[in-house]
Design a protein around this motif. Structure first.
Motif, mmCIF file in Angstrom:
data_model
loop_
_atom_site.group_PDB
_atom_site.id
_atom_site.type_symbol
_atom_site.label_atom_id
_atom_site.label_comp_id
_atom_site.label_asym_id
_atom_site.label_seq_id
_atom_site.Cartn_x
_atom_site.Cartn_y
_atom_site.Cartn_z
ATOM 1 N N SER A 1 3.536 -0.562 8.728
ATOM 2 C CA SER A 1 3.320 -2.318 9.140
ATOM 3 C C SER A 1 2.459 -2.731 7.788
ATOM 4 C CB SER A 1 1.606 -1.223 9.781
ATOM 5 O OG SER A 1 1.845 -0.880 11.116
ATOM 6 N N ALA B 1 2.393 -11.760 10.353
ATOM 7 C CA ALA B 1 2.833 -11.361 11.364
ATOM 8 C C ALA B 1 3.348 -12.437 12.066
ATOM 9 C CB ALA B 1 1.683 -10.923 12.124
ATOM 10 N N ASN C 1 5.341 -8.990 11.640
ATOM 11 C CA ASN C 1 5.551 -7.692 11.082
ATOM 12 C C ASN C 1 4.373 -7.578 12.205
ATOM 13 O OD1 ASN C 1 6.880 -7.499 8.654
ATOM 14 N ND2 ASN C 1 5.759 -8.890 7.519
ATOM 15 N N ARG C 2 4.115 -5.873 11.850
ATOM 16 C CA ARG C 2 2.900 -5.033 12.899
ATOM 17 C C ARG C 2 1.486 -5.635 11.663
ATOM 18 N NH1 ARG C 2 0.475 -0.399 13.274
ATOM 19 N NH2 ARG C 2 -1.262 -0.294 14.954
ATOM 20 N N THR C 3 0.725 -6.364 12.094
ATOM 21 C CA THR C 3 0.089 -6.536 10.891
ATOM 22 C C THR C 3 -1.630 -6.219 11.210
ATOM 23 O OG1 THR C 3 1.200 -8.564 10.153
ATOM 24 C CG2 THR C 3 -1.060 -8.457 9.512
ATOM 25 N N LEU C 4 -2.125 -5.213 10.906
ATOM 26 C CA LEU C 4 -3.678 -4.957 10.795
ATOM 27 C C LEU C 4 -4.819 -5.984 9.817
ATOM 28 C CD1 LEU C 4 -2.818 -0.999 9.999
ATOM 29 C CD2 LEU C 4 -2.142 -2.111 12.554
ATOM 30 N N ASP D 1 0.840 -11.193 19.179
ATOM 31 C CA ASP D 1 1.258 -9.559 19.674
ATOM 32 C C ASP D 1 0.564 -8.989 18.981
ATOM 33 O OD1 ASP D 1 1.093 -10.361 22.088
ATOM 34 O OD2 ASP D 1 3.217 -10.591 22.274
ATOM 35 N N ASN D 2 0.693 -9.119 17.062
ATOM 36 C CA ASN D 2 1.430 -9.205 15.723
ATOM 37 C C ASN D 2 -0.050 -8.709 15.331
ATOM 38 O OD1 ASN D 2 3.976 -7.422 16.396
ATOM 39 N ND2 ASN D 2 4.539 -9.746 14.282
ATOM 40 N N ILE E 1 -3.224 -7.157 14.659
ATOM 41 C CA ILE E 1 -3.818 -5.829 15.379
ATOM 42 C C ILE E 1 -5.795 -6.148 14.052
ATOM 43 C CG2 ILE E 1 -4.074 -2.890 16.104
ATOM 44 C CD1 ILE E 1 -1.100 -3.596 15.909
ATOM 45 N N GLU F 1 -3.816 5.460 10.007
ATOM 46 C CA GLU F 1 -2.567 4.133 10.187
ATOM 47 C C GLU F 1 -2.131 4.812 9.080
ATOM 48 O OE1 GLU F 1 -0.964 2.019 11.894
ATOM 49 O OE2 GLU F 1 -2.908 2.021 13.877
ATOM 50 N N ASN G 1 1.862 4.895 8.717
ATOM 51 C CA ASN G 1 2.830 4.568 9.321
ATOM 52 C C ASN G 1 2.694 3.405 8.145
ATOM 53 O OD1 ASN G 1 3.084 6.000 11.241
ATOM 54 N ND2 ASN G 1 0.797 4.643 12.268
#
Length: 314
Positions: A4, A22, A26-29, A68-69, A71, A79, A82
């Motif tokens: 991420s 995103a 990418n899954r983006t925090l 959706d990416n 978060i 996290e 990851n």
């Protein structure tokens, strides 16, 4: 890149950076001091995503996936294993950035690049308390971060080149144009050039050679029209370096060469003329609408990016 992307700080720049991450899949925090700030940043990121999709810079499908990416979270501890990349976009204060980088350095795997969006601080200083400063690098996104393609990658004194190249490749995937700055100096790269333009622009107004509006018009409707596809060094090659020397020998002796802020600018500040915030600067902002000017700027950038992209593909 695997893992991420974490963007720490969800203000104007952090939310734009998160949007670009995103959109790249990418899954983006989005991390901030509290969830309220992070959630507000996510709202701003979604607006950035919508603007790009509505103007054809990304597809509507990419925009849906990007939403959706995104978060929000208040901590990276759960996290940590990851995460593949971190970009810091917090307050522009060295102690705060040093503290955060020290914490991230202890928390993350030693192979994870830790980046700063600083516009003026040295990444060498920011990472001074890190055990692994070789994985730190500046990633300076230019405002507005979701529209301007440029990102300046500044290597610190201990940054490994393979880390810098890895970050460069990742940001290229984000539809950015990263440039590599190999020494950690004030102003990075583009801002050094920009400050030279600003210095001469102020001096021209101060000397009475031309007014602010005409100076801006000369830049906007002259050299700036060529810059997206015709930089100054390409221009020199095109006209001939011998002619370039002749022009420099004629013009340079007469242009501003002061190594401090202009007295004319200081006088404006002393008079309380601070620009938009005081309704008066080089322009009278009581009769001008800054929001309208920003919208015009953003639309111009959007259309220019679209044109340059088409030209590159052609």
């Amino acid at each position: 890149m695997t893992g991420s992307v974490a963007v720490i700080g969800s203000g104007m720049m952090g939310s734009a950076i998160a949007a670009m991450s995103a959109l790249a899949g990418n899954r983006t925090l989005m991390v901030d001091l509290n969830m309220e700030k992070a959630l507000n940043g996510r709202k701003n990121a979604l607006e950035c995503i919508k603007m790009r999709a509505d103007n054809g810079l990304n597809t509507q499908e990419e925009a849906v996936l990007a939403a959706d990416n995104l978060i929000c979270c208040g901590s990276l501890k759960k996290e940590a294993e990851n995460i593949g990349l971190v970009i810091e976009a917090i307050v522009e204060q060295l102690p705060a950035k040093q503290k955060l980088f020290e914490e991230l350095d202890k928390l993350l795997l030693p192979t994870v690049p830790i980046c700063s969006n600083t516009s003026g601080l040295r990444i060498t200083d920011i990472s001074a308390k890190c055990m692994y400063p070789e994985r730190t690098i500046t990633t300076h996104f230019w405002l507005p971060g979701h529209l301007v393609p440029l990102v300046e990658l500044v290597m610190g004194e201990k940054t490994r080149e393979d880390i810098a190249l890895c970050v460069r490749d990742e940001l290229t995937h984000w539809k950015k144009v990263p440039v590599l700055v190999k020494r950690d100096v004030p102003g990075q790269l583009a801002n050094r050039i920009f400050q030279a333009i600003i210095r001469e622009s102020i001096d021209i107004v101060a000397s009475g050679l031309a007014g602010a509006e005409d100076v801006d018009a000369a830049i906007s409707y002259g050299m700036a029209m060529r810059f997206p596809e015709w930089g100054p060094l390409k221009h020199l090659d095109a006209i001939g370096l011998d002619l370039g020397i002749s022009v420099q020998d004629t013009v340079l002796p007469d242009i501003c060469a002061v190594r401090h802020s202009n007295t004319y600018l200081k006088n404006l500040v002393d008079e309380g003329k601070l620009g938009v915030k005081s309704k008066q600067g080089f322009y009278d902002w009581k009769v001008r609408d800054i929001e309208k000017e920003i919208r015009k700027r953003d639309q111009f950038i959007i259309e220019t990016v679209k044109l340059v992209t088409r030209l590159d593909k052609g």
